[in-house]
Design a protein around this motif. Sequence first.
Motif, mmCIF file in Angstrom:
data_model
loop_
_atom_site.group_PDB
_atom_site.id
_atom_site.type_symbol
_atom_site.label_atom_id
_atom_site.label_comp_id
_atom_site.label_asym_id
_atom_site.label_seq_id
_atom_site.Cartn_x
_atom_site.Cartn_y
_atom_site.Cartn_z
ATOM 1 N N GLY A 210 2.214 7.254 -6.609
ATOM 2 C CA GLY A 210 1.173 8.209 -7.005
ATOM 3 C C GLY A 210 -0.132 7.579 -7.417
ATOM 4 O O GLY A 210 -0.934 8.208 -8.117
ATOM 5 N N SER A 211 -0.392 6.348 -6.967
ATOM 6 C CA SER A 211 -1.671 5.703 -7.283
ATOM 7 C C SER A 211 -2.222 5.042 -6.030
ATOM 8 O O SER A 211 -1.502 4.802 -5.069
ATOM 9 C CB SER A 211 -1.485 4.636 -8.382
ATOM 10 N N GLU A 212 -3.481 4.749 -6.046
ATOM 11 C CA GLU A 212 -4.131 4.140 -4.912
ATOM 12 C C GLU A 212 -3.824 2.641 -4.872
ATOM 13 O O GLU A 212 -3.724 1.989 -5.919
ATOM 14 C CB GLU A 212 -5.642 4.350 -4.985
ATOM 15 N N PRO A 213 -3.649 2.072 -3.688
ATOM 16 C CA PRO A 213 -3.398 0.638 -3.598
ATOM 17 C C PRO A 213 -4.640 -0.153 -3.992
ATOM 18 O O PRO A 213 -5.763 0.316 -3.828
ATOM 19 C CB PRO A 213 -3.067 0.439 -2.125
ATOM 20 N N PRO A 214 -4.468 -1.357 -4.528
ATOM 21 C CA PRO A 214 -5.618 -2.178 -4.887
ATOM 22 C C PRO A 214 -6.354 -2.679 -3.650
ATOM 23 O O PRO A 214 -5.751 -2.805 -2.570
ATOM 24 C CB PRO A 214 -4.972 -3.340 -5.653
ATOM 25 N N VAL A 215 -7.648 -2.906 -3.815
ATOM 26 C CA VAL A 215 -8.443 -3.442 -2.706
ATOM 27 C C VAL A 215 -8.205 -4.933 -2.637
ATOM 28 O O VAL A 215 -8.358 -5.644 -3.631
ATOM 29 C CB VAL A 215 -9.935 -3.151 -2.916
ATOM 30 N N ILE A 216 -7.813 -5.414 -1.467
ATOM 31 C CA ILE A 216 -7.517 -6.824 -1.302
ATOM 32 C C ILE A 216 -8.540 -7.440 -0.346
ATOM 33 O O ILE A 216 -8.813 -6.909 0.720
ATOM 34 C CB ILE A 216 -6.091 -7.026 -0.747
ATOM 35 N N GLY A 217 -9.075 -8.624 -0.714
ATOM 36 C CA GLY A 217 -9.988 -9.335 0.157
ATOM 37 C C GLY A 217 -11.459 -8.989 -0.083
ATOM 38 O O GLY A 217 -11.819 -8.240 -0.968
ATOM 39 N N GLY B 86 0.826 -1.203 0.000
ATOM 40 C CA GLY B 86 0.000 0.000 0.000
ATOM 41 C C GLY B 86 0.860 1.253 0.000
ATOM 42 O O GLY B 86 0.596 2.206 -0.745
ATOM 43 N N LYS B 87 1.898 1.241 0.804
ATOM 44 C CA LYS B 87 2.820 2.378 0.822
ATOM 45 C C LYS B 87 3.521 2.520 -0.521
ATOM 46 O O LYS B 87 3.691 3.636 -1.040
ATOM 47 C CB LYS B 87 3.856 2.202 1.924
ATOM 48 N N MET B 88 3.936 1.399 -1.092
ATOM 49 C CA MET B 88 4.614 1.441 -2.388
ATOM 50 C C MET B 88 3.728 2.081 -3.446
ATOM 51 O O MET B 88 4.178 2.920 -4.234
ATOM 52 C CB MET B 88 4.999 0.027 -2.812
ATOM 53 N N MET B 89 2.439 1.727 -3.466
ATOM 54 C CA MET B 89 1.524 2.294 -4.455
ATOM 55 C C MET B 89 1.304 3.782 -4.222
ATOM 56 O O MET B 89 1.216 4.556 -5.166
ATOM 57 C CB MET B 89 0.198 1.546 -4.415
ATOM 58 N N ARG B 90 1.223 4.176 -2.963
ATOM 59 C CA ARG B 90 1.080 5.607 -2.668
ATOM 60 C C ARG B 90 2.317 6.368 -3.116
ATOM 61 O O ARG B 90 2.224 7.477 -3.649
ATOM 62 C CB ARG B 90 0.836 5.818 -1.169
#
Length: 356
Positions: free
Chosen positions: A349-356, A342-346
């Motif tokens: 400059g993009s939102e992290p994928p929804v997991i679960g 999640g931090k890597m995606m932020r």
Amino acid sequence: MVALECPGQPWCPRGCAQSAMRCTSQRWVTTWVHVPCRTRVLWPVMALATSGMVGCAAMHAVSTFVPAPRRVHAGLQPKGASFHGSRLRAASLPEETLAAHALPRPDIPNSTEAMTRQAADAAMRAYRDGITRQSVRLRLDTAYGQEDANLYGITGTLRGTLPLAESFTQYLWGGEMLRRVRTQGVDQEAATLCYRQADFNLYDAAVFFLTGRSLVTTDKLRGYFRLMGDRLVVLLNSEDAAEPFKVQYKAKDWLGEDQSAAAEVVEVFKETTYYYIQRNVNNWKVVQFRAYPHPWEVWIEDLDYRLVKIVEFADPPSYDDVFQATKDYEEVNNVDIVKKYGKMMRDQGSEPPVIG
């Protein structure tokens, strides 16, 4: 080809502003000799003849220029010094001229000015220990945008970062006894020489910025390194040159090129006295930092965006060493893999994928 002027003492000491160039074809070395005032009228003819000789002899990359003979104040002369390889053996300089050795261990710099000052202080600490040939790497991405590098290539990098190289050169010797810094290109790419001209020649220093493989192994440049004697010579950010190399690779960067010349260069400049970069390793933002004579440090930006030191090395760490250190950090701290990505995606400059 860019012809380089001797930055040491190109003028007559009596102020008559004249010099001449003598080409020694056997050694392909250009030296500067004083021309008496009465021969001033011969200079145009001599210059034309000399330029023809140099043009025939010069290699495509760079022409060697010779530093001025050393003239030092009696109180500044190193005692018992003998130049060998990259070290000045048994050099003893006055304590008041090299106060940088007493500085505490530096923290990671928070500005480009702090970085260049730290690098200069580390270089002078090493010089006091007899290391006259050094490698330094500054963090260049703090001074220019990646779009400049993508659009203009290595020239864009040079345009944005040359002030860092000049600042580092000015801060050598604590910024004392500085007459001026002379900057000039030395090839058709981005390699640049920043020459620190001091009140006493002992305090001169040559900083070669963004100097790549083909140039640094020429006979002319290696001859120049030798002619600098016990004065400081620094290869600055060779890892970011158009033809990059790392001294830690021990000439493996050269592949099928001149291995013997490359081995000589990396052996002479093997001591990295300052190193500061940020890069991504194992999907973490990692900072590698070293200021002579201290150990090599690896820092990581944790999930709360704080820099945390995770390991130290006595010798320059390889990529695998740093990668393993990040894995050890994850294991010891039970890092949540979802939060990590999640931090890597932020960061990207993009939102992290929804997991679960």
